[in-house]
Design a protein around this motif. Sequence first.
Motif, short mmCIF file in Angstrom:
data_model
loop_
_atom_site.label_atom_id
_atom_site.label_comp_id
_atom_site.label_asym_id
_atom_site.label_seq_id
_atom_site.Cartn_x
_atom_site.Cartn_y
_atom_site.Cartn_z
N SER A 280 60.14 62.29 51.24
CA SER A 280 58.83 62.66 51.76
C SER A 280 58.65 61.98 53.11
O SER A 280 58.70 60.76 53.20
CB SER A 280 57.71 62.21 50.80
N ILE B 164 55.09 59.35 51.17
CA ILE B 164 54.54 59.00 49.86
C ILE B 164 55.39 57.86 49.32
O ILE B 164 56.58 58.03 49.08
CB ILE B 164 54.58 60.20 48.91
N CYS C 216 49.33 56.61 53.42
CA CYS C 216 49.35 57.20 52.09
C CYS C 216 49.46 56.11 51.03
O CYS C 216 50.33 55.24 51.11
CB CYS C 216 50.53 58.18 51.97
N ARG D 11 49.47 55.60 46.78
CA ARG D 11 49.43 56.15 45.43
C ARG D 11 48.34 55.44 44.64
O ARG D 11 48.27 54.20 44.62
CB ARG D 11 50.79 56.01 44.75
N ALA E 202 47.87 60.97 45.43
CA ALA E 202 47.81 59.83 46.34
C ALA E 202 46.66 60.03 47.32
O ALA E 202 46.29 61.17 47.65
CB ALA E 202 49.12 59.66 47.10
#
Length: 436
Positions: free
Chosen positions: A63, A91, A166, A168, A153
């Motif tokens: 990602s 991510i 980002c 999570r 996220a």
Amino acid sequence: MSLGHLPLKVKAFERLGTLTDENGNRYTRDIGCSSVLGGVPFWAFGDTFPLNRNGQMIGLLTSTCALGYVQNPVKSRYWNCDREGKPPQFIPFTNEELKFNRDHQHGGQKRFYLWSFSKIAETSPGEGYIFFHKGRTETQQMSDNVGYGIQIANVKISADRSQLICTRIMNEPFFKDRVDWGSFDTVVVNDHVYLYGGQGDHIYCARVLKSRITDKSAYEFWNKDRWTKDENQKSDLFWKLQSGSVFWSQYYRCFIMVGCTMWADNKIIMRSAPRPEGPWTNDMLLYQLYKPQSGINYCVNAHPWAFPESNGGQLLVSWTDQHTGVVELGKVTWEGYEGPSNNQQYEDRNYPYPRPPQPYFPNQFSQYPGQYHQQYQAYPNQYEQYAPPGQAPPGWSSPTPPRYPHPSNYNNGNGGGYNDDQQGYPPQVPYWSKPR
């Protein structure tokens, strides 16, 4: 500002070339979905292979995210790259996932991956949520992968508006063992986030208030004529789509879906609807892409933030060429568009519910391979009055889309490209989303 008239019709399609990174480094990467946060466009990719100056692969990320440019949409820019040009994972992995990937990095098969195929849902200016698949590869066959469901996220734009942060928010699955809500796409309409998710061959629609997007009890599901809290009553919207983008078209004053099917036919298709939940028209051919030297074109996405001077009269689309492993770009000019008439900017956050300019024919799904209707068929007296938001248009119902025979080892293709060795059926998705 000029407006288009349904049905959707393409006046011209211009290939713009490859989406490149302005830092000068080379990358093979797929997906190429884009989102707008705080008015700034960002590109998100799946498996990303940075190459050094000698053309050697220097890593694998599952990602990555890059800044986009409204005035120059063929360029992007990774931030915080290392000396060799390797960008950071967007991510983030957990420590457990990182350790597993490090321990197996020389095995070539086993690894955790975090793949997102949908837009970031902006729930407040400059902040939103992204839905993504967590999985682990076991062999070079996608059917052997271990799935951990859909996770979520939080995403925020940085203070200097040049990058995204980002985080999570949970390590357990948000959705598992049911529809992968948010895996196909998301679209924000007024106070709601609409989520399109796949299960088997079908794509379904759910919605939730922006303020309650992390509350699973707040989700509602579309069941052909109304929204319900009972997910078991859901009804499907699309059938056998590999990827796609749903967005509001300021030019046509309706919602449009641009994507591709699982038939490995290198076609970009399109549909329209007066509301995010439909009713959606038949598939229509937007453009017949070239056949790559090997593999196919996949991960088709639309990017309505580009070409703002056209007020929606032109549209940026992208696809991944499986042979070259890069994201390619094209510009669609819609029928009737004659060029910008003023300096008004394209306002993609204005989502009025329009009265459809012409009726739709509700009882036909052109979902069989090879069928692409070029125009809609009128259905007399349909949509004489348009229903209020949240209610079904009068008299509308849709059948369950027909099934099509396929091999027992078929899988839904959310992982990337296809092998082309099973003619006549949706072929199996390989372990690598890039050519070997």
